[in-house]
Design an enzyme around this catalytic site. Structure first.
Site, PDB file in Angstrom:
ATOM      1  N   GLU A   1      12.217 -17.515 -55.118  1.00 50.87           N
ATOM      2  CA  GLU A   1      11.382 -16.698 -54.224  1.00 50.87           C
ATOM      3  C   GLU A   1      10.921 -15.459 -54.982  1.00 50.87           C
ATOM      4  OE1 GLU A   1      12.801 -16.676 -49.916  1.00 50.87           O
ATOM      5  OE2 GLU A   1      14.640 -16.411 -51.050  1.00 50.87           O
TER       6      GLU A   1
ATOM      7  N   ASP B   1      21.809  -6.984 -22.041  1.00 50.90           N
ATOM      8  CA  ASP B   1      22.757  -6.437 -23.002  1.00 50.90           C
ATOM      9  C   ASP B   1      23.940  -7.407 -23.021  1.00 50.90           C
ATOM     10  OD1 ASP B   1      24.740  -5.152 -24.342  1.00 50.90           O
ATOM     11  OD2 ASP B   1      24.544  -3.230 -23.290  1.00 50.90           O
TER      12      ASP B   1
ATOM     13  N   HIS C   1      20.682 -24.326 -46.982  1.00 52.29           N
ATOM     14  CA  HIS C   1      19.478 -25.050 -47.380  1.00 52.29           C
ATOM     15  C   HIS C   1      19.690 -25.922 -48.624  1.00 52.29           C
ATOM     16  CE1 HIS C   1      17.967 -22.275 -44.532  1.00 52.29           C
ATOM     17  NE2 HIS C   1      17.746 -21.270 -45.353  1.00 52.29           N
TER      18      HIS C   1
HETATM   19  C1  BG6 Z   1      16.334 -17.971 -45.081  1.00 48.69           C
HETATM   20  C2  BG6 Z   1      17.021 -16.911 -45.897  1.00 48.69           C
HETATM   21  O1  BG6 Z   1      17.276 -18.821 -44.494  1.00 48.69           O
HETATM   22  O2  BG6 Z   1      15.466 -18.724 -45.899  1.00 48.69           O
HETATM   23  C3  BG6 Z   1      15.998 -16.032 -46.575  1.00 48.69           C
HETATM   24  O3  BG6 Z   1      17.848 -16.137 -45.062  1.00 48.69           O
HETATM   25  C4  BG6 Z   1      15.015 -16.853 -47.371  1.00 48.69           C
HETATM   26  O4  BG6 Z   1      16.650 -15.090 -47.421  1.00 48.69           O
HETATM   27  C5  BG6 Z   1      14.438 -17.962 -46.499  1.00 48.69           C
HETATM   28  O5  BG6 Z   1      13.991 -15.997 -47.822  1.00 48.69           O
HETATM   29  C6  BG6 Z   1      13.605 -18.897 -47.338  1.00 48.69           C
HETATM   30  O6  BG6 Z   1      12.936 -19.792 -46.492  1.00 48.69           O
HETATM   31  P1  BG6 Z   1      11.583 -20.454 -46.952  1.00 48.69           P
HETATM   32  O7  BG6 Z   1      11.235 -21.393 -45.846  1.00 48.69           O
HETATM   33  O8  BG6 Z   1      10.594 -19.326 -47.100  1.00 48.69           O
HETATM   34  O9  BG6 Z   1      11.850 -21.124 -48.256  1.00 48.69           O
END
Ligand code: BG6
Length: 485
Positions: free
Chosen positions: A212, A89, A236
């Site tokens: 996505e 914890d 990203h």
């Molecule tokens: C994550 C996000 O960092 O990246 C998510 O928190 C997202 O919301 C994901 O779905 C997407 O990653 P990838 O590799 O599936 O494109």
């Protein structure tokens, strides 16, 4: 920092990331003989479990998330025997002593992987330090979200830096572990032909799309406080942009590559209140359908009214010599019609067409780097259609396609975390994000959020299964440009 570690500690070991990504990735590395022979993996979380219980969870994670033909009982047995578990914890300092005891002498090299809520980073790091686990042979890996804005990210970075210097801090952006993202560096700097054209003289604009089909995936508590800008663009997408736009590093090493990326991030033109309405669009998915299947709207999924954006499109500029006047259009969204992550480079047209007198038109070249679902590189060129040309020359755009899965069919497709975990184990920080990068990213994002607040902008609804609100189309069409779909 080239020493391999002998203990990997996973905080958040019972969580989703460990189950879906980390344990399957470590298994992949083990099956290829890439883990140090003596490597122990100690999972920790609040849940009361023992080694056997953690191994049981590990087994089901591997069976659920590895391709069926890759899971082998013999390798799994060896891998699972590396797993240990210490319940902890984080709010109770005493627990860290138990962890330190399980780790033993940290001189043998330890990597600690934190994938917990950011509010727990500081107490965890303080607890580790108090238990003698912040010594020079211990590395610290941090999974996002690293804060919610520049200030909170600085607090986390300060808390980490108080015990772990930058060269032992590994900030994860899993996009940097993706093969095609690294291939972007190879494409740019292992080929002669692109670099001379890679500038505002020859490139008209760049588009980066991360679409996505998934919605909240049970992560509503986190996502509703984050939104697409902070969840996807801050990390990203800005990393992709930096890799597309950076100057050639002098070497493929951690300092040289990250020095170049941070220069790009700092050169991003701030988007303030005066530009926000023209340069940004936000959206939130409403009820709709994906692949013919009905899906609920965001509010319905989360069970309340929310002003969180699930889609964002932006027009960014990089204020430097190379990119003067070249827009970078970024867009990302949940519940889009398809999963599609790509970088699209639109070159300019030839300066003069010798074919105009023969009735033919040329179209400017395009380079499309597909990251997901397939890893592809496609260069669109003009070619003459076969024929005797009695009615004039017919030119047609044809793609020169490289499917990386085919070109490298003898290689296994790896999970992005395999690369990052191995680099962490071996101490190579090149594909991890440096503090100055993260902070430059937040500074730019905070400005946009402040502009949205100042202008009272709220997300426009878009039906699930579409490419976002129509304003996202207007964002590029105003410049005479269409999104590549
Ligand atoms: C994550 C996000 O960092 O990246 C998510 O928190 C997202 O919301 C994901 O779905 C997407 O990653 P990838 O590799 O599936 O494109």
């Amino acid at each position: 920092m080239a020493d391999r570690i002998s203990t990997l500690v996973m905080f958040g070991a019972t969580g989703d990331l460990a189950r879906r990504m980390l344990l399957p990735s470590l298994y992949g590395l083990d099956s290829d003989g890439l883990l140090p022979d003596n490597l122990r993996i100690i999972g920790t979380a609040r849940t009361e479990l023992d080694d056997a219980g953690f191994r049981e969870r590990g087994t089901s994670a591997l069976q659920e998330h590895l391709p069926e033909d890759f899971y082998a009982a013999g390798i799994a047995e060896r891998f699972l025997s590396r797993l240990h578990y210490v319940p902890l914890d984080i709010t109770q300092p005493a627990g860290f002593e138990g962890l330190a005891k399980a780790i033993g002498d940290p001189c043998h090299g330890v990597a600690i992987f934190l994938s917990t809520a950011p509010s727990l980073f500081k107490p965890t790091i303080d607890g580790l330090a108090a238990a003698g686990l912040a010594c020079p042979t211990v590395r610290m890996a941090l999974e996002k979200p690293l804060g919610t804005d520049l200030e909170s990210s600085r607090e986390i970075n300060d808390a980490v830096a108080a015990h772990f210097p930058e060269d032992r801090t590994f900030r994860i952006d899993h996009y940097l572990g993706k093969e095609t993202v690294q291939n972007l560096i190879a494409l740019r700097f292992a080929n002669l032909m692109f670099e001379p054209l890679w500038n505002s003289t020859h490139i008209d604009h760049v588009q980066i799309t991360v679409a996505e089909t998934v919605g909240l995936e049970g992560r509503g508590d986190y996502y509703d406080g984050a939104g697409a800008l902070r969840d996807m663009v801050q990390n990203h997408m800005l990393q992709l942009l930096a890799l597309v736009a950076m100057e050639p590093p002098s070497d493929f090493n951690a300092t040289a590559v990250r020095d170049e990326k941070v220069k790009v991030l700092r050169a991003l033109r701030p988007i303030g209140a005066a530009d926000a309405e023209l340069a940004t669009v936000t959206g939130q998915y409403a009820r709709g359908a994906i692949d013919g299947e009905p899906v609920p709207g965001y509010d319905e999924e989360i069970g309340r009214d929310s002003a969180t954006e699930t889609f964002v499109a932006l027009k960014a500029h990089i204020d430097n010599w190379r990119w003067k006047g070249v827009p970078f259009y970024l867009r990302t969204g949940k519940r889009m019609p398809m999963r599609d992550t790509e970088i699209f480079i639109q070159f300019k047209d030839v300066p003069y067409s010798i074919f105009a007198s023969r009735g033919a038109t040329t179209r400017p070249n395009k380079l499309v780097i597909g990251l997901q679902p397939e890893e592809t590189i496609s260069l669109h060129l003009m070619a003459k259609a076969p024929g005797l040309d009695r009615q004039g020359v017919r030119l047609r755009e044809i793609p020169l396609d490289i499917g990386l899965a085919n070109a490298f069919s003898e290689y296994r497709r790896r999970i992005a975390y395999e690369r990052l975990l191995l680099d962490l184990i071996e101490g190579d920080p090149t594909l991890f994000v440096r503090r100055d990068e993260v902070e430059a990213q937040w500074a730019w994002i905070d400005r946009i959020r402040a502009a949205w607040a100042e202008k009272g902008m709220s997300p426009k609804p878009y039906p699930a299964g579409t490419w976002g609100p129509s304003a996202a189309i207007a964002l590029t069409e105003r410049d005479g440009i269409s999104w590549n779909e």
